[in-house]
Motif scaffolding. Structure first.
Motif, short mmCIF file in Angstrom:
data_model
loop_
_atom_site.label_atom_id
_atom_site.label_comp_id
_atom_site.label_asym_id
_atom_site.label_seq_id
_atom_site.Cartn_x
_atom_site.Cartn_y
_atom_site.Cartn_z
N LYS A 65 0.09 8.44 3.90
CA LYS A 65 -0.04 7.30 4.81
C LYS A 65 0.17 7.77 6.25
CE LYS A 65 1.13 2.53 5.48
NZ LYS A 65 0.58 1.46 4.70
N GLN A 69 -7.07 9.73 5.79
CA GLN A 69 -7.85 8.48 5.74
C GLN A 69 -8.42 8.22 4.34
OE1 GLN A 69 -8.31 10.79 8.55
NE2 GLN A 69 -6.62 9.50 9.25
N ASP A 87 0.57 2.05 -8.55
CA ASP A 87 1.34 1.32 -7.55
C ASP A 87 1.42 2.07 -6.23
OD1 ASP A 87 1.78 -0.82 -9.25
OD2 ASP A 87 3.85 -0.24 -9.75
N ILE A 90 -1.90 1.67 -4.41
CA ILE A 90 -2.00 0.31 -3.87
C ILE A 90 -1.09 0.15 -2.66
CG2 ILE A 90 -1.48 -2.12 -4.37
CD1 ILE A 90 -2.43 -1.50 -7.29
N SER A 91 0.09 0.72 -2.72
CA SER A 91 1.09 0.56 -1.66
C SER A 91 0.68 1.19 -0.34
CB SER A 91 2.43 1.14 -2.10
OG SER A 91 2.94 0.41 -3.20
N VAL A 92 0.03 2.37 -0.39
CA VAL A 92 -0.31 3.05 0.86
C VAL A 92 -1.59 2.54 1.50
CG1 VAL A 92 0.98 5.14 0.27
CG2 VAL A 92 -1.47 5.01 -0.26
N GLU A 93 -2.39 1.80 0.73
CA GLU A 93 -3.62 1.20 1.25
C GLU A 93 -4.56 2.23 1.88
OE1 GLU A 93 -1.81 -1.80 3.79
OE2 GLU A 93 -2.07 -3.29 2.19
N ILE A 94 -4.70 3.37 1.21
CA ILE A 94 -5.64 4.41 1.62
C ILE A 94 -6.77 4.42 0.60
CG2 ILE A 94 -5.97 6.89 1.98
CD1 ILE A 94 -2.96 7.06 2.61
N PRO A 95 -8.02 4.38 1.03
CA PRO A 95 -9.12 4.42 0.07
C PRO A 95 -9.05 5.68 -0.79
CG PRO A 95 -9.94 4.07 2.31
CD PRO A 95 -8.48 4.35 2.42
N ALA A 119 -6.84 0.98 -8.69
CA ALA A 119 -6.41 1.16 -7.30
C ALA A 119 -7.38 2.02 -6.50
CB ALA A 119 -5.02 1.80 -7.29
N SER A 120 -8.58 2.23 -7.04
CA SER A 120 -9.55 3.13 -6.42
C SER A 120 -10.82 2.41 -6.02
CB SER A 120 -9.91 4.25 -7.40
OG SER A 120 -8.79 5.01 -7.75
N THR A 146 -16.84 1.30 7.04
CA THR A 146 -15.71 0.48 7.47
C THR A 146 -15.22 0.82 8.88
OG1 THR A 146 -14.09 1.96 6.43
CG2 THR A 146 -14.92 0.11 5.09
#
Length: 149
Positions: A65, A69, A87, A90-95, A119-120, A146
């Motif tokens: 994080k 990217q 988890d 999902i928590s770090v919100e990195i693609p 989560a991918s 994006t």
């Protein structure tokens, strides 16, 4: 410059010698070198890490994080068991793109379930080491679309 973490899980350090009829003859070093060369072509920097330990993989995802990217993840057998890795992603919100050398859907039934897929962005399996390069291309397209690249 866009940076991607290429993260490999348990037993992938044995590539080239472990069940070559399933996983091929390329070593992990060869996979990482191919990823570095391909990343340079598409304007990415990459960091590579392999661990046989779930906690170390989780720590690497957390550490990504703010540094990377995107993530290319071959979680090995943890794919089918690790809610903790799911988890963390999902928590770090990195693609992230999930990669497997073999087609996990054509193998034993227990391999058909992937917590990582939840989560991918997507899953690439069955294309051997080429899957890693396809994953880098998929991340490049996603990040460009994006505006994150």
């Amino acid at each position: 410059m866009t940076s991607v973490l290429v993260l490999n899980g348990p037993n992938l350090n044995l590539l080239g010698t472990r069940q070559p009829e399933v996983y091929g003859s390329a070593t992990l070093a060869m996979v990482e070198d191919a990823c570095r060369a391909h990343a340079a072509k598409i304007g990415f920097e990459i960091a590579c890490l392999q661990s046989n330990h779930e906690g170390a993989l989780i720590d690497a995802i957390h550490d990504a994080k703010g540094r990377h990217q995107g993530i290319v993840l071959n979680a090995g057998a943890y794919t089918h068991t690790s809610i903790a890795l799911m988890d963390a992603l999902i928590s770090v919100e990195i693609p992230a793109v999930e990669v497997h050398l073999s087609n996990i859907h054509a193998r034993e039934t227990f391999r058909h379930t992937s917590y990582i897929a939840k989560a991918s962005l997507g899953q690439i399996c069955g294309f051997g080491t080429q899957g890693y390069l396809l994953a880098l291309d998929a991340l490049a397209a996603h990040l460009k679309a994006t505006g994150a690249a």
